[in-house]
Motif scaffolding. Structure first.
Motif, PDB file in Angstrom:
ATOM      1  N   LEU A 360       0.820  -1.220   0.000  1.00 25.84           N
ATOM      2  CA  LEU A 360       0.000   0.000   0.000  1.00 25.84           C
ATOM      3  C   LEU A 360       0.847   1.260   0.000  1.00 25.84           C
ATOM      4  N   GLY A 361       2.106   1.157   0.374  1.00 22.05           N
ATOM      5  CA  GLY A 361       2.993   2.324   0.330  1.00 22.05           C
ATOM      6  C   GLY A 361       3.820   2.405  -0.924  1.00 22.05           C
ATOM      7  N   SER A 362       3.571   1.538  -1.875  1.00 21.85           N
ATOM      8  CA  SER A 362       4.365   1.501  -3.100  1.00 21.85           C
ATOM      9  C   SER A 362       3.923   2.571  -4.092  1.00 21.85           C
ATOM     10  N   ALA A 363       4.799   2.806  -5.076  1.00 25.57           N
ATOM     11  CA  ALA A 363       4.484   3.770  -6.135  1.00 25.57           C
ATOM     12  C   ALA A 363       3.362   3.243  -7.024  1.00 25.57           C
ATOM     13  N   GLN A 364       3.285   1.896  -7.218  1.00 31.75           N
ATOM     14  CA  GLN A 364       2.215   1.325  -8.036  1.00 31.75           C
ATOM     15  C   GLN A 364       0.845   1.634  -7.441  1.00 31.75           C
ATOM     16  N   PHE A 365       0.740   1.610  -6.106  1.00 29.05           N
ATOM     17  CA  PHE A 365      -0.549   1.915  -5.478  1.00 29.05           C
ATOM     18  C   PHE A 365      -0.945   3.369  -5.719  1.00 29.05           C
ATOM     19  N   GLY A 366       0.027   4.282  -5.608  1.00 32.11           N
ATOM     20  CA  GLY A 366      -0.271   5.690  -5.882  1.00 32.11           C
ATOM     21  C   GLY A 366      -0.692   5.912  -7.311  1.00 32.11           C
ATOM     22  N   SER A 367      -0.021   5.234  -8.269  1.00 33.08           N
ATOM     23  CA  SER A 367      -0.392   5.376  -9.678  1.00 33.08           C
ATOM     24  C   SER A 367      -1.795   4.828  -9.923  1.00 33.08           C
ATOM     25  N   LEU A 368      -2.130   3.715  -9.238  1.00 33.59           N
ATOM     26  CA  LEU A 368      -3.463   3.127  -9.416  1.00 33.59           C
ATOM     27  C   LEU A 368      -4.543   4.089  -8.925  1.00 33.59           C
ATOM     28  N   LEU A 369      -4.340   4.709  -7.780  1.00 31.42           N
ATOM     29  CA  LEU A 369      -5.344   5.639  -7.269  1.00 31.42           C
ATOM     30  C   LEU A 369      -5.481   6.863  -8.168  1.00 31.42           C
ATOM     31  N   ARG A 370      -4.361   7.365  -8.693  1.00 32.40           N
ATOM     32  CA  ARG A 370      -4.431   8.529  -9.586  1.00 32.40           C
ATOM     33  C   ARG A 370      -5.181   8.182 -10.866  1.00 32.40           C
ATOM     34  N   ALA A 371      -4.978   6.983 -11.360  1.00 36.85           N
ATOM     35  CA  ALA A 371      -5.687   6.568 -12.574  1.00 36.85           C
ATOM     36  C   ALA A 371      -7.188   6.464 -12.330  1.00 36.85           C
ATOM     37  N   LEU A 372      -7.563   5.909 -11.194  1.00 36.14           N
ATOM     38  CA  LEU A 372      -8.987   5.800 -10.887  1.00 36.14           C
ATOM     39  C   LEU A 372      -9.598   7.158 -10.575  1.00 36.14           C
ATOM     40  N   ALA A 373      -8.821   8.067  -9.979  1.00 34.62           N
ATOM     41  CA  ALA A 373      -9.328   9.408  -9.695  1.00 34.62           C
ATOM     42  C   ALA A 373      -9.618  10.177 -10.972  1.00 34.62           C
ATOM     43  N   GLU A 374      -8.865   9.896 -12.048  1.00 31.50           N
ATOM     44  CA  GLU A 374      -9.142  10.547 -13.326  1.00 31.50           C
ATOM     45  C   GLU A 374     -10.379   9.965 -13.994  1.00 31.50           C
ATOM     46  N   GLU A 375     -10.654   8.711 -13.705  1.00 36.61           N
ATOM     47  CA  GLU A 375     -11.793   8.038 -14.343  1.00 36.61           C
ATOM     48  C   GLU A 375     -13.102   8.293 -13.600  1.00 36.61           C
ATOM     49  N   PHE A 376     -13.030   8.491 -12.280  1.00 37.77           N
ATOM     50  CA  PHE A 376     -14.239   8.633 -11.460  1.00 37.77           C
ATOM     51  C   PHE A 376     -14.272  10.003 -10.791  1.00 37.77           C
ATOM     52  N   ASP A 377     -15.502  10.400 -10.421  1.00 35.66           N
ATOM     53  CA  ASP A 377     -15.667  11.669  -9.688  1.00 35.66           C
ATOM     54  C   ASP A 377     -15.225  11.534  -8.242  1.00 35.66           C
ATOM     55  N   HIS A 378     -15.467  10.389  -7.636  1.00 33.49           N
ATOM     56  CA  HIS A 378     -15.085  10.144  -6.241  1.00 33.49           C
ATOM     57  C   HIS A 378     -14.490   8.752  -6.119  1.00 33.49           C
ATOM     58  N   VAL A 379     -13.451   8.642  -5.292  1.00 36.92           N
ATOM     59  CA  VAL A 379     -12.855   7.348  -4.974  1.00 36.92           C
ATOM     60  C   VAL A 379     -12.877   7.192  -3.464  1.00 36.92           C
ATOM     61  N   VAL A 380     -13.594   6.207  -2.984  1.00 37.03           N
ATOM     62  CA  VAL A 380     -13.710   5.929  -1.546  1.00 37.03           C
ATOM     63  C   VAL A 380     -12.845   4.716  -1.236  1.00 37.03           C
ATOM     64  N   VAL A 381     -11.941   4.864  -0.265  1.00 39.87           N
ATOM     65  CA  VAL A 381     -10.973   3.822   0.064  1.00 39.87           C
ATOM     66  C   VAL A 381     -11.266   3.310   1.469  1.00 39.87           C
ATOM     67  N   ASP A 382     -11.522   2.014   1.575  1.00 42.74           N
ATOM     68  CA  ASP A 382     -11.694   1.383   2.886  1.00 42.74           C
ATOM     69  C   ASP A 382     -10.326   0.879   3.346  1.00 42.74           C
ATOM     70  N   THR A 383      -9.831   1.399   4.459  1.00 41.40           N
ATOM     71  CA  THR A 383      -8.475   1.105   4.913  1.00 41.40           C
ATOM     72  C   THR A 383      -8.499   0.239   6.168  1.00 41.40           C
ATOM     73  N   PRO A 384      -7.356  -0.345   6.532  1.00 37.17           N
ATOM     74  CA  PRO A 384      -7.281  -1.080   7.802  1.00 37.17           C
ATOM     75  C   PRO A 384      -7.358  -0.115   8.988  1.00 37.17           C
ATOM     76  N   PRO A 385      -7.572  -0.621  10.191  1.00 36.89           N
ATOM     77  CA  PRO A 385      -7.578   0.251  11.373  1.00 36.89           C
ATOM     78  C   PRO A 385      -6.236   0.948  11.569  1.00 36.89           C
ATOM     79  N   VAL A 386      -6.270   2.100  12.200  1.00 34.93           N
ATOM     80  CA  VAL A 386      -5.075   2.938  12.329  1.00 34.93           C
ATOM     81  C   VAL A 386      -4.113   2.408  13.383  1.00 34.93           C
ATOM     82  N   LEU A 387      -4.615   2.092  14.560  1.00 35.97           N
ATOM     83  CA  LEU A 387      -3.733   1.787  15.688  1.00 35.97           C
ATOM     84  C   LEU A 387      -3.009   0.449  15.572  1.00 35.97           C
ATOM     85  N   PRO A 388      -3.640  -0.634  15.133  1.00 31.41           N
ATOM     86  CA  PRO A 388      -2.899  -1.908  15.104  1.00 31.41           C
ATOM     87  C   PRO A 388      -1.875  -2.006  13.975  1.00 31.41           C
ATOM     88  N   PHE A 389      -2.110  -1.306  12.836  1.00 31.57           N
ATOM     89  CA  PHE A 389      -1.281  -1.495  11.652  1.00 31.57           C
ATOM     90  C   PHE A 389      -0.814  -0.142  11.113  1.00 31.57           C
TER      91      PHE A 389
END
Length: 495
Positions: A360-389
């Motif tokens: 999730l911290g890789s450059a490929q993940f950032g490129s994937l989100l940017r590509a989807l952000a150009e295709e869609f009006d909104h991108v909602v990301v469900d992430t893991p919990p903050v404190l354990p991980f």
């Protein structure tokens, strides 16, 4: 923080289960103990104390004053060994004089010359017999004590049994009704005290007001919405499809509206939804936020980035094996892996990798989100919990803003603050907080405007409902006209 009477009532209403359990247990224990306790009978004998001398009025008055002064001391002699030992021996009781003394109660009412001797025993007849024997020996002992020393004359004090003890018809104890009432009162007080103690020790956020105060104390973001508790939420992942006008659906619409005003200059396009700990409802909020954004006609993509415990595919009935991780390893393009969830698209998690943080911290993940952000009006990301991980913080460079979800009665204040501190370190704005599973009372209908939507039946359906059933049996080619409730309806068929 000061509490008024209404705050105390709210505390009691939140802890009513604890109070009810303690009250029921206390009342049941008191009632059971009373029922199982052996019955005790009480028999009372009354003695009159007088002086044998005194011919004139003056002597009688002095004698009466003397007797009243002495009778208080006589009561103390009733349980002495001089009385109890002869009684035990004469009645051949299976107890010691000391044990008998514990069962004797002597009472001398003030301003009287009466002595009441009460004996308690587990058998009614024996209680009366012992009481009369105690009265008899008590009178002898007192007259012996009052006899002048060295003289053979009779005692000036005379004790007469005016009311011998009779066999009691009912036990004096236990009093089941009284004991149950006392048990109820005491256990209710203990239950309220326990409820107040638990409320004091409870550090969880109970409602949106408590969450707002917690965030304001550390300079955090506002609470954008409060999603009420709904027992059907586990069966209906999308609130808009279950009850489009329900309180839960309105809570997500409020979240959508408030999100539009969080960053006016640069509206966030990629929104990550997270929570301090697992099982606080972040995935449910992610799904319904995507559905609510799509309700306005926008193109929305929901991505399941919880590579620890993905749940969106199962909640929406989609395929999980081909998704985010499939695209990140280059086996397929992201757009080819999208699945439809009705009004919005979903990119499921894919296979769970061995090191989600690195992925999730890789450059490929950032490129994937940017590509989807150009295709869609909104991108909602469900992430893991903050404190354990560390996954949520690792994906921060590709995120425009975070939403922090807290669950009512589960997430503590310290956990909210700790999660907020973690998100603030990655230099990505926290757009706001969402109170999930909030109590319905005080949240959804707190303003007195909760309602249930019922669609109105159209006119043709009403007319069809009023047509008599006999029209359904009309023969082919036959035309009939019926009048139902003042409305003329014609039925024509072809041969």
């Amino acid at each position: 923080m000061t509490l008024d009477f209404r705050d105390y009532l709210r505390v009691l209403s939140r802890r009513w289960r604890v109070i009810a359990v303690v009250t029921l247990l206390g009342t049941a224990a008191a009632t059971t103990a009373s029922v199982l306790a052996p019955p005790e009978f009480r028999a009372t004998a009354t003695l009159f104390v007088s002086l044998q001398d005194g011919d004139n009025t003056s002597q009688l008055y002095q004698g009466n004053s003397f007797t009243q002064a002495r009778v208080q001391s006589y009561a103390e002699v009733a349980a002495s060994p001089k009385v109890t030992k002869p009684v035990v021996e004469s009645l051949r009781l299976d107890m010691t004089p000391a044990q008998l003394a514990a069962r004797i109660t002597a009472e001398a009412p003030v301003n009287t010359v009466l002595v009441r001797l009460t004996v308690t025993d587990n058998r009614a007849a024996r209680a009366a017999r012992i009481s009369n024997a105690v009265a008899e020996h008590f009178a002898k002992v007192i007259m012996e004590l009052e006899r002048p020393e060295g003289k053979k004359s009779s005692s000036p004090v005379r004790l007469t049994v005016t009311q011998p003890a009779s066999v009691p018809s009912a036990p004096a104890s236990p009093n089941i009704v009284l004991n149950a009432t006392l048990g109820l009162a005491v256990s209710l007080i203990l239950g309220m005290g326990l409820g107040a103690a638990l409320e004091t020790l409870d550090t969880s956020v109970r409602d949106s007001k408590a969450l707002s105060e917690c965030l304001a104390a550390v300079g955090g973001p506002p609470v954008l919405s409060s999603i009420v508790q709904d027992p059907r939420a586990s069966r209906h992942a999308v609130a808009l499809r279950d009850n489009t006008h329900g309180s839960r659906a309105e809570g997500f619409r409020k979240l959508r509206v408030n999100l539009q005003f969080t960053e006016v200059d640069q509206r966030p396009k990629v929104i990550a939804v997270t929570s301090p700990l697992p099982r606080e409802g972040k995935s449910s909020v992610s799904v319904n936020l995507a559905a609510t954004l799509a309700e306005e006609g926008a193109k929305v993509c929901l991505i399941d980035c919880d590579l620890r415990r993905p749940s969106i595919a199962q909640a929406l009935g989609l395929v999980r094996d081909a998704g985010l991780t499939t695209a990140l390893v280059g086996q397929a393009e992201p757009l080819q892996l999208l699945q439809s969830a009705g009004s919005f698209s979903v990119l499921t998690s894919g296979m769970i990798p061995p090191d989600p943080t690195r992925l999730l911290g890789s450059a490929q993940f950032g490129s994937l989100l940017r590509a989807l952000a150009e295709e869609f009006d909104h991108v909602v990301v469900d992430t893991p919990p903050v404190l354990p991980f560390a996954d949520t913080a690792a994906m921060a460079p590709a995120i425009d803003g975070y939403l922090l979800v807290a669950r009512a009665g589960r997430t503590s204040r310290s956990q909210v603050v700790d999660a907020l501190r973690v998100l603030e370190r990655v230099d990505v704005p926290v757009l706001g907080a969402v109170m999930n599973a909030a109590p319905a009372r005080g949240e959804a209908d707190g303003y007195g405007y909760a309602y249930t939507y019922r669609p109105k039946q159209n006119r043709s359906a009403r007319l069809t409902a009023r047509v008599p059933s006999r029209l359904a049996t009309a023969s082919p080619g036959e035309g009939r006209t019926a009048e139902a409730n003042g409305t003329l309806v014609s039925a024509k068929t072809r041969p």
